[in-house]
Design an enzyme around this catalytic site. Structure first.
Site, PDB file in Angstrom:
ATOM      1  N   SER A 192     -26.647 -15.755  81.434  1.00 16.49           N
ATOM      2  CA  SER A 192     -26.722 -17.188  81.167  1.00 16.49           C
ATOM      3  C   SER A 192     -27.334 -17.425  79.789  1.00 16.49           C
ATOM      4  CB  SER A 192     -27.494 -17.906  82.273  1.00 16.49           C
ATOM      5  OG  SER A 192     -28.598 -17.146  82.669  1.00 16.49           O
ATOM      6  N   ASN A 193     -27.398 -16.377  78.973  1.00 16.83           N
ATOM      7  CA  ASN A 193     -27.931 -16.501  77.613  1.00 16.83           C
ATOM      8  C   ASN A 193     -26.763 -16.861  76.674  1.00 16.83           C
ATOM      9  OD1 ASN A 193     -28.513 -15.678  74.886  1.00 16.83           O
ATOM     10  ND2 ASN A 193     -30.320 -14.624  75.651  1.00 16.83           N
ATOM     11  N   ARG A 233     -25.749  -4.679  70.326  1.00 18.96           N
ATOM     12  CA  ARG A 233     -24.760  -5.206  71.291  1.00 18.96           C
ATOM     13  C   ARG A 233     -23.354  -4.780  70.895  1.00 18.96           C
ATOM     14  NH1 ARG A 233     -26.941  -9.555  71.315  1.00 18.96           N
ATOM     15  NH2 ARG A 233     -28.182  -9.006  73.123  1.00 18.96           N
ATOM     16  N   GLY A 265     -33.000 -15.486  69.755  1.00 15.96           N
ATOM     17  CA  GLY A 265     -34.131 -14.613  70.083  1.00 15.96           C
ATOM     18  C   GLY A 265     -34.992 -14.291  68.864  1.00 15.96           C
ATOM     19  N   TYR A 266     -35.222 -13.015  68.646  1.00 13.47           N
ATOM     20  CA  TYR A 266     -36.143 -12.555  67.604  1.00 13.47           C
ATOM     21  C   TYR A 266     -35.473 -12.400  66.228  1.00 13.47           C
ATOM     22  CZ  TYR A 266     -39.088 -11.510  71.646  1.00 13.47           C
ATOM     23  OH  TYR A 266     -39.831 -11.614  72.805  1.00 13.47           O
ATOM     24  N   ASP A 273     -28.340  -6.123  79.234  1.00 11.81           N
ATOM     25  CA  ASP A 273     -29.796  -6.235  79.253  1.00 11.81           C
ATOM     26  C   ASP A 273     -30.280  -5.671  77.929  1.00 11.81           C
ATOM     27  OD1 ASP A 273     -32.026  -7.183  81.026  1.00 11.81           O
ATOM     28  OD2 ASP A 273     -32.824  -5.284  80.282  1.00 11.81           O
TER      29      ASP A 273
HETATM   30  P1  ITT Z   1     -29.557 -12.845  80.852  1.00 13.75           P
HETATM   31  O1  ITT Z   1     -30.506 -11.982  81.666  1.00 13.75           O
HETATM   32  O2  ITT Z   1     -29.041 -14.030  81.585  1.00 13.75           O
HETATM   33  O3  ITT Z   1     -28.459 -12.022  80.240  1.00 13.75           O
HETATM   34  P2  ITT Z   1     -31.825 -13.030  79.059  1.00 13.75           P
HETATM   35  O4  ITT Z   1     -32.056 -13.720  77.736  1.00 13.75           O
HETATM   36  O5  ITT Z   1     -32.869 -13.219  80.118  1.00 13.75           O
HETATM   37  O6  ITT Z   1     -30.380 -13.457  79.602  1.00 13.75           O
HETATM   38  P3  ITT Z   1     -32.520 -10.229  78.803  1.00 13.75           P
HETATM   39  O7  ITT Z   1     -33.346 -10.174  80.029  1.00 13.75           O
HETATM   40  O8  ITT Z   1     -31.581  -9.090  78.518  1.00 13.75           O
HETATM   41  O9  ITT Z   1     -31.587 -11.518  78.786  1.00 13.75           O
HETATM   42  O10 ITT Z   1     -33.481 -10.427  77.565  1.00 13.75           O
HETATM   43  C1  ITT Z   1     -33.021 -10.256  76.279  1.00 13.75           C
HETATM   44  C2  ITT Z   1     -33.998 -10.853  75.296  1.00 13.75           C
HETATM   45  O11 ITT Z   1     -34.176  -9.924  74.210  1.00 13.75           O
HETATM   46  C3  ITT Z   1     -33.425 -12.119  74.681  1.00 13.75           C
HETATM   47  O12 ITT Z   1     -33.809 -13.256  75.415  1.00 13.75           O
HETATM   48  C4  ITT Z   1     -34.001 -12.071  73.289  1.00 13.75           C
HETATM   49  O13 ITT Z   1     -35.298 -12.585  73.305  1.00 13.75           O
HETATM   50  C5  ITT Z   1     -34.062 -10.575  72.984  1.00 13.75           C
HETATM   51  N1  ITT Z   1     -32.816 -10.134  72.341  1.00 13.75           N
HETATM   52  C6  ITT Z   1     -31.857  -9.314  72.851  1.00 13.75           C
HETATM   53  N2  ITT Z   1     -30.831  -9.165  71.988  1.00 13.75           N
HETATM   54  C7  ITT Z   1     -31.138  -9.916  70.929  1.00 13.75           C
HETATM   55  C8  ITT Z   1     -30.484 -10.192  69.712  1.00 13.75           C
HETATM   56  O14 ITT Z   1     -29.273  -9.706  69.448  1.00 13.75           O
HETATM   57  N3  ITT Z   1     -31.089 -10.998  68.842  1.00 13.75           N
HETATM   58  C9  ITT Z   1     -32.309 -11.505  69.109  1.00 13.75           C
HETATM   59  N4  ITT Z   1     -32.987 -11.333  70.224  1.00 13.75           N
HETATM   60  C10 ITT Z   1     -32.414 -10.529  71.140  1.00 13.75           C
END
Ligand code: ITT
Length: 200
Positions: free
Chosen positions: A8-9, A181, A153-154, A70
């Site tokens: 859901s991201n 990714r 994200g970051y 993840d």
């Molecule tokens: P889903 O579980 O629904 O997929 P989520 O955001 O909770 O969404 P994760 O548990 O995998 O997903 O957490 C991933 C986090 O890591 C994400 O929220 C970012 O804060 C960070 N992250 C991962 N990939 C990233 C990227 O390409 N750029 C920036 N931050 C990233």
């Protein structure tokens, strides 16, 4: 063949759709109501499989190919934190900005302005053919001075190795070319194609 994304991201959905542009891809929330998935695994791989299995089961469509991501960032001067806890580093329901602020404070408190860091992505695939998981990584540095608004994200504090701009400043095509990714999805595509061949 319908590929369903167990996330859901919105940032992930955008990037994964871009990378799988030649296929039929839907976030699972386009098909069923979103629900909470408890990510209680100890690794990116375990959590990716937990998400993919949960959505495969909830869909009730045995022909679906479910793909889950993840991912997270690991910072060297923080002993690899936040790692699998990246999404909720500043607490449950926190924003990207809250997480960035907490990371900046942690790096400052450790006595640094920057640190080597890397992103990890585990991509799980669950279908009636079985389960699999592949990984990708992107190395670089985090800094306590955020720059740019691109990505999610970051990204505003992460500068990939070989670049001077952060992922917040770089065009999305640059990130697609080098990201954790993208690398994992490149491998995932091979597995998805194998499923397609098996079914034809
Ligand atoms: P889903 O579980 O629904 O997929 P989520 O955001 O909770 O969404 P994760 O548990 O995998 O997903 O957490 C991933 C986090 O890591 C994400 O929220 C970012 O804060 C960070 N992250 C991962 N990939 C990233 C990227 O390409 N750029 C920036 N931050 C990233």
């Amino acid at each position: 063949m319908r590929i369903v994304l167990a996330t859901s991201n919105k940032g992930k959905v955008r990037e994964i759709k871009e990378l799988l542009h030649d296929r039929e891809v839907f976030p699972y929330t386009d098909l069923i109501e979103g629900f909470e998935i408890v990510e209680d695994g100890d690794t990116f791989k375990e959590n990716a499989l937990i998400k993919a299995r949960a959505v495969y089961k909830a869909l009730g469509d045995t022909d679906a190919v479910v793909v889950a991501d993840d991912s997270g960032i690991s910072v060297d001067v923080l002993g690899g934190a936040p790692g699998i806890y990246s999404a909720r580093y500043a607490g449950e329901g926190c924003s990207d900005k809250d997480n960035i602020d907490k990371l900046i404070n942690s790096v400052k408190n450790a006595g640094f302005e920057s640190s080597p860091a890397h992103y990890t992505a585990a991509i799980a695939i669950v279908s009636k053919e079985g389960e699999s998981c592949v990984h990708g990584w992107m190395h670089g540095d985090v800094s306590i001075f955020p720059r740019g608004e691109n990505g999610f994200g970051y990204d505003p504090i992460f500068t990939p190795a070989g670049h001077t701009l952060t992922l917040g400043e770089l065009d999305s095509e640059v990130k697609v070319g080098i990201s954790h990714r993208s690398k994992a999805l490149h491998l995932a595509k091979i597995l998805i194609d194998q499923i397609k061949t098996q079914r034809s």
